[in-house]
Design an enzyme around this catalytic site. Structure first.
Site, mmCIF file in Angstrom:
data_model
loop_
_atom_site.group_PDB
_atom_site.id
_atom_site.type_symbol
_atom_site.label_atom_id
_atom_site.label_comp_id
_atom_site.label_asym_id
_atom_site.label_seq_id
_atom_site.Cartn_x
_atom_site.Cartn_y
_atom_site.Cartn_z
ATOM 1 N N ARG A 79 -4.416 10.606 2.714
ATOM 2 C CA ARG A 79 -3.204 11.355 3.021
ATOM 3 C C ARG A 79 -2.168 11.266 1.896
ATOM 4 O O ARG A 79 -1.435 12.214 1.633
ATOM 5 C CB ARG A 79 -2.599 10.825 4.336
ATOM 6 C CG ARG A 79 -1.405 11.638 4.784
ATOM 7 C CD ARG A 79 -0.928 11.260 6.161
ATOM 8 N NE ARG A 79 0.202 12.082 6.533
ATOM 9 C CZ ARG A 79 0.117 13.326 6.984
ATOM 10 N NH1 ARG A 79 -1.073 13.876 7.134
ATOM 11 N NH2 ARG A 79 1.196 14.021 7.286
ATOM 12 N N ASP B 180 4.028 0.901 11.637
ATOM 13 C CA ASP B 180 2.753 0.314 11.226
ATOM 14 C C ASP B 180 2.530 -1.080 11.797
ATOM 15 O O ASP B 180 1.409 -1.593 11.748
ATOM 16 C CB ASP B 180 2.671 0.250 9.698
ATOM 17 C CG ASP B 180 2.385 1.603 9.074
ATOM 18 O OD1 ASP B 180 1.988 2.519 9.811
ATOM 19 O OD2 ASP B 180 2.567 1.750 7.859
ATOM 20 N N MET C 48 6.457 7.478 17.361
ATOM 21 C CA MET C 48 6.156 8.455 16.308
ATOM 22 C C MET C 48 4.781 9.096 16.411
ATOM 23 O O MET C 48 4.609 10.248 16.023
ATOM 24 C CB MET C 48 6.330 7.791 14.942
ATOM 25 C CG MET C 48 7.770 7.390 14.659
ATOM 26 S SD MET C 48 7.996 6.856 12.953
ATOM 27 C CE MET C 48 9.690 6.277 13.024
ATOM 28 N N LYS D 269 0.826 -1.217 0.000
ATOM 29 C CA LYS D 269 0.000 0.000 0.000
ATOM 30 C C LYS D 269 0.855 1.260 0.000
ATOM 31 O O LYS D 269 0.642 2.183 -0.800
ATOM 32 C CB LYS D 269 -0.912 0.008 1.230
ATOM 33 C CG LYS D 269 -1.592 1.349 1.514
ATOM 34 C CD LYS D 269 -2.346 1.322 2.820
ATOM 35 C CE LYS D 269 -3.005 2.662 3.141
ATOM 36 N NZ LYS D 269 -2.043 3.638 3.672
ATOM 37 N N ASN D 270 1.829 1.344 0.908
ATOM 38 C CA ASN D 270 2.602 2.572 1.042
ATOM 39 C C ASN D 270 3.463 2.842 -0.190
ATOM 40 O O ASN D 270 3.720 3.994 -0.526
ATOM 41 C CB ASN D 270 3.469 2.517 2.300
ATOM 42 C CG ASN D 270 2.640 2.566 3.573
ATOM 43 O OD1 ASN D 270 1.484 2.997 3.546
ATOM 44 N ND2 ASN D 270 3.199 2.124 4.675
ATOM 45 N N ASP E 239 -5.445 8.357 8.703
ATOM 46 C CA ASP E 239 -5.677 7.785 10.025
ATOM 47 C C ASP E 239 -5.631 8.841 11.113
ATOM 48 O O ASP E 239 -4.827 9.783 11.052
ATOM 49 C CB ASP E 239 -4.610 6.728 10.350
ATOM 50 C CG ASP E 239 -4.827 5.444 9.575
ATOM 51 O OD1 ASP E 239 -6.001 5.126 9.318
ATOM 52 O OD2 ASP E 239 -3.841 4.780 9.237
#
Length: 434
Positions: free
Chosen positions: A97, A319, A341, A22-23, A121
């Site tokens: 995003r 993640d 983070m 996905k990223n 998110d």
């Protein structure tokens, strides 16, 4: 709003294939704006965030052809920049995003870009300063309309420069990298993110005609070129999904094989789950997880409690901390999870506590998990998915729990996991979408 009804306590068995990353997909899709020539991308995950970005590109004028379920051809030879002024663009841009990464390519190729403040998110503050400061150093001028939360940028010509990023932002590095590929002169990015996603983007840009060196390090050097061409690109398997399946197998006491994992690209992910006591075998590029009655958490050499924390690559990706946390609830031993983070990412543990997990939320960033060693199973409850990663952690908890769980707001899970209910049901889960 959809929900999952999950009947827990079933052992899973069989092969499962991870989706495309996905990223990585969000970066690679934005890169098609850098050229007027066709770009073919395969192993594209069929998930909400990626599909929304493809829709956004289409509405901007990118020609999109779906060649196969996971393969697309994109051609950005007739971009409608006026679309950036529309209400529909504002709505689309705020929905995901990753849409912020259209700014670098648009600035580089067309000299102007607009972007509403993006959503995503609700896991804490996620500032965009790194993107904008880096693009400003290349010569862009930004304006932020506070009442409308809308960014606009212009650049007559981008010029290469040296920059030291204030944080190793993955999306920030991607945005600056794409802009620098068409800038005049040489750009040096120090403290660049070096995740496999950035490495994949860099290699794709080089195939398009860019000159990017230092790939895999935190010092990228980009010699700008006048024009980029088309290429073909294949996504990596999603490392977050692979880690999720490892944790799921351990929690449910299942024997599964995760296929085609690109193991060298997983970094510390296998090591982290092995430290939680999970056995695994590497069989070529597959990861085999045997059925385990229990798994024992490792300790440090001096006997102190294991601390699992996130860090920039090659550290553990943030993640996967939600998955590591839920997996630890049924381990034998104690683990401290330190989420550095994002200050809101651990708040989902109240749902796990309601299910019977032994967790102390020390503060917004740290949680201590006292493993139950599978002696006391979690119990099914009704809960809601607050974000993608917490959502799949709650799904893993529900699969291992005694009784029936209802997970509301599963659109959050759908944003990052392709047909997760169908794929898990195929290996023995009982999940019903309602």
């Amino acid at each position: 709003m959809a929900s999952f009804e999950v009947i827990g306590g079933n052992k899973l068995k069989g092969d499962i294939y991870p989706q495309g990353a996905k990223n990585e997909a969000l970066q690679i899709l934005c890169a098609v704006l850098l050229t007027s020539e066709p770009v073919v991308i395969s192993n594209v995950p069929d998930i909400r965030d990626v599909n929304k970005l493809i829709e956004l590109l289409q509405d901007m004028g990118v020609k999109v052809e779906r060649n196969a379920p996971d393969t697309y051809t994109f051609q950005a030879d007739d971009i409608n920049l006026e679309y950036l002024n529309s209400d529909q663009f504002v709505e689309q841009g705020r929905a995901i995003r990753g849409s912020v990464m259209i700014v670098g390519p648009l600035l580089a190729r067309f000299g102007k870009a607009k972007m509403p403040k993006p959503g995503g998110d609700k896991i804490g503050r996620r500032r965009l300063d790194t993107h904008f400061i880096g693009l400003e150093k290349l010569g862009a001028k930004f304006n932020y309309d506070t009442p409308d939360a809308f960014y606009s940028a212009t650049a007559e010509k981008l010029h290469g420069t040296y920059m030291l990023l204030d944080e190793a932002s993955v999306t920030g590095t991607a945005n600056i990298l794409m802009a620098a590929a068409l800038a005049e002169g040489t750009t040096t990015i120090y403290n660049a993110a070096c995740e496999p996603y950035i490495q994949q983007l860099s290699r794709m840009l080089n195939r398009m005609g860019a000159k990017v060196s230092g790939i895999g390090s935190n010092l990228l050097v980009i010699e700008g070129v006048e024009k980029l061409g088309g290429t073909e690109h294949r996504m990596l398997p999603d490392m977050i999904e692979i880690g999720s399946f490892i944790g799921m197998a351990a929690m449910t006491g299942s024997e599964i094989t995760i296929k085609d994992c690109q193991i060298p690209e997983l970094g510390l992910i296998p090591d982290t789950f092995q430290r939680l006591g999970i056995k695994m075998e590497f069989r070529g590029d597959d990861i085999f997880i045997p059925e385990q009655d229990n798994y024992v958490v490792d300790t440090y050499i001096d006997g102190s409690i294991l601390n699992i924390s996130d860090h920039t690559w090659p550290g553990l990706t943030p993640d996967l901390l939600s998955v590591a946390l839920v997996t630890a609830t049924q381990a034998k031993g104690t683990v401290l999870i330190h989420q550095k983070m994002f200050e809101s990412r651990l708040f989902f543990v109240d749902k796990l506590i309601d299910m019977g997990a032994q967790i102390i939320l020390c503060d917004p960033h740290r949680a201590t998990i006292i493993g139950l060693n599978k002696q006391i199973p979690l119990r099914g409850i009704r809960m809601a998915s607050p974000d993608i990663r917490a959502g799949v952690a709650l799904l893993i908890a529900a699969l291992s729990a005694e009784g029936t769980s209802i997970i509301d707001n599963v659109e959050q899970i759908d944003r990052g996991y392709q047909n997760i209910d169908g794929r898990l049901n195929a290996i023995g889960a009982q999940i019903r979408r309602i």
